[in-house]
Design a protein around this motif. Structure first.
Motif, PDB file in Angstrom:
ATOM      1  N   TRP A   1       3.889 -64.560  -7.518  1.00  0.00           N
ATOM      2  CA  TRP A   1       3.057 -63.731  -6.659  1.00  0.00           C
ATOM      3  C   TRP A   1       3.856 -63.556  -5.449  1.00  0.00           C
ATOM      4  O   TRP A   1       4.716 -64.121  -4.849  1.00  0.00           O
ATOM      5  N   GLN A   2       3.577 -62.285  -5.130  1.00  0.00           N
ATOM      6  CA  GLN A   2       4.318 -61.548  -3.703  1.00  0.00           C
ATOM      7  C   GLN A   2       3.172 -60.802  -2.813  1.00  0.00           C
ATOM      8  O   GLN A   2       2.394 -60.041  -3.384  1.00  0.00           O
ATOM      9  N   GLN A   3       3.063 -61.369  -1.531  1.00  0.00           N
ATOM     10  CA  GLN A   3       2.276 -60.691  -0.588  1.00  0.00           C
ATOM     11  C   GLN A   3       2.793 -59.216  -0.119  1.00  0.00           C
ATOM     12  O   GLN A   3       4.048 -59.397   0.187  1.00  0.00           O
ATOM     13  N   GLN A   4       2.089 -58.321  -0.159  1.00  0.00           N
ATOM     14  CA  GLN A   4       2.592 -56.967   0.398  1.00  0.00           C
ATOM     15  C   GLN A   4       1.487 -56.470   1.315  1.00  0.00           C
ATOM     16  O   GLN A   4       0.492 -56.764   1.116  1.00  0.00           O
ATOM     17  N   LYS A   5       2.213 -55.466   2.264  1.00  0.00           N
ATOM     18  CA  LYS A   5       1.232 -54.657   2.910  1.00  0.00           C
ATOM     19  C   LYS A   5       1.622 -53.177   2.934  1.00  0.00           C
ATOM     20  O   LYS A   5       2.522 -52.691   2.613  1.00  0.00           O
ATOM     21  N   ARG A   6       0.743 -52.356   2.627  1.00  0.00           N
ATOM     22  CA  ARG A   6       0.584 -51.214   1.926  1.00  0.00           C
ATOM     23  C   ARG A   6      -0.481 -50.109   2.815  1.00  0.00           C
ATOM     24  O   ARG A   6      -1.717 -50.539   3.097  1.00  0.00           O
ATOM     25  N   GLU A   7       0.094 -49.136   3.176  1.00  0.00           N
ATOM     26  CA  GLU A   7      -0.645 -48.010   4.013  1.00  0.00           C
ATOM     27  C   GLU A   7      -1.067 -46.965   2.988  1.00  0.00           C
ATOM     28  O   GLU A   7      -0.089 -46.354   2.422  1.00  0.00           O
ATOM     29  N   VAL A   8      -2.317 -46.613   2.984  1.00  0.00           N
ATOM     30  CA  VAL A   8      -3.022 -45.456   1.791  1.00  0.00           C
ATOM     31  C   VAL A   8      -3.782 -44.764   2.514  1.00  0.00           C
ATOM     32  O   VAL A   8      -4.551 -44.873   3.259  1.00  0.00           O
TER      33      VAL A   8
ATOM     34  N   GLY B   1      -6.089 -61.502 -12.647  1.00  0.00           N
ATOM     35  CA  GLY B   1      -5.311 -60.115 -12.915  1.00  0.00           C
ATOM     36  C   GLY B   1      -4.242 -60.094 -12.308  1.00  0.00           C
ATOM     37  O   GLY B   1      -3.582 -61.208 -12.105  1.00  0.00           O
ATOM     38  N   ASP B   2      -3.466 -58.947 -12.048  1.00  0.00           N
ATOM     39  CA  ASP B   2      -2.190 -58.850 -11.634  1.00  0.00           C
ATOM     40  C   ASP B   2      -2.130 -58.527  -9.978  1.00  0.00           C
ATOM     41  O   ASP B   2      -1.242 -58.628  -9.270  1.00  0.00           O
ATOM     42  N   VAL B   3      -3.457 -58.385  -9.465  1.00  0.00           N
ATOM     43  CA  VAL B   3      -3.600 -57.791  -7.934  1.00  0.00           C
ATOM     44  C   VAL B   3      -4.721 -58.568  -7.434  1.00  0.00           C
ATOM     45  O   VAL B   3      -5.657 -58.657  -8.025  1.00  0.00           O
TER      46      VAL B   3
ATOM     47  N   THR C   1      -3.512 -55.532   2.555  1.00  0.00           N
ATOM     48  CA  THR C   1      -2.956 -56.789   2.319  1.00  0.00           C
ATOM     49  C   THR C   1      -3.163 -57.021   0.929  1.00  0.00           C
ATOM     50  O   THR C   1      -4.363 -57.376   0.667  1.00  0.00           O
ATOM     51  N   ILE C   2      -2.191 -57.145   0.047  1.00  0.00           N
ATOM     52  CA  ILE C   2      -2.328 -57.536  -1.376  1.00  0.00           C
ATOM     53  C   ILE C   2      -1.404 -58.532  -1.724  1.00  0.00           C
ATOM     54  O   ILE C   2      -0.355 -58.591  -1.220  1.00  0.00           O
ATOM     55  N   ASP C   3      -1.889 -59.205  -2.820  1.00  0.00           N
ATOM     56  CA  ASP C   3      -1.048 -59.950  -3.625  1.00  0.00           C
ATOM     57  C   ASP C   3      -0.649 -59.466  -4.905  1.00  0.00           C
ATOM     58  O   ASP C   3      -1.733 -59.184  -5.593  1.00  0.00           O
TER      59      ASP C   3
END
Length: 208
Positions: free
Chosen positions: A50-57, A19-21, A40-42
């Motif tokens: 692909w880019q790794q990102q960190k997001r607070e939810v 997929g995309d995530v 932590t997601i790609d």
């Protein structure tokens, strides 16, 4: 509005490069009243890389809101109550005019909003009309809001409402003319997003 049950992670870590995530890691940062997690997601970008990102939810559960209206009076029912985030971000007294609303707490949205209407305003309503559902702040908050309309009868008010004292609620019930409500959006007396959305929906669709 009752305290929501503790939630399990919304999405467990997984590797899904078809997929995309791809969710690589989930950490709980706070699990006090609601739950704040760090993901932590790609993410596959539009160019295929692909880019790794960190997001607070922030997960506070989903909710429902409703515009109560009366055609004969050409009026609506709102609530006024203190909101700490509004107070911290520029509302001098922290008081907000809003449509009746509350968390689902694992209930059907229509059942939940009927309960919230009775608890907050004292009015008894029939089957509410579902309008739409929307995300209040999709960049950081999981909350999905189910929005409704229902006509209220001034004679059908078994209690005075006001909310639950043991949950810190001290809710004033406000009956407002529809034209005044539109003016209140323009002059800043009404600033709550779900309330503005429902009032404008009523205007655009000729409800009042």
């Amino acid at each position: 509005m009752t305290k929501p049950p503790k939630h399990n992670p919304l999405v467990e870590p997984r590797s899904d490069e078809q997929g995309d995530v791809a969710i690589r890691d989930v950490q709980v940062l706070s699990d006090n009243w609601y739950t704040l997690r760090n993901y932590t997601i790609d993410v596959r970008r539009s160019d295929g890389t692909w880019q790794q990102q960190k997001r607070e939810v922030f997960d506070r559960g989903s909710g429902a809101g409703i515009l109560l209206y009366n055609k004969e009076r050409r009026s609506i029912i709102l609530t006024r109550q203190f909101r700490l985030p509004a107070y911290l971000n520029g509302v001098a007294d922290g008081m907000m005019l809003e449509v009746p609303a509350g968390l689902l707490d694992d209930r059907d949205p229509a059942d939940a909003i009927r309960h919230e209407v009775a608890e907050e305003t004292g009015y008894a309503i029939g089957e509410p009309q579902s309008i739409t559902d929307c995300f209040s702040s999709p960049g950081s908050v999981t909350e999905r809001l189910h929005l409704f309309l229902a006509e209220y009868d001034p004679a059908s008010r078994p209690s005075l409402g006001g909310g639950l004292v043991d949950e810190g609620e001290d809710i004033e019930v406000v009956e407002m003319g529809f034209d005044d409500a539109l003016a209140a959006i323009a002059d800043g007396r009404i600033r709550d997003a779900k309330t503005i959305l429902l009032i404008y929906h009523a205007r655009v669709h000729g409800v009042l």
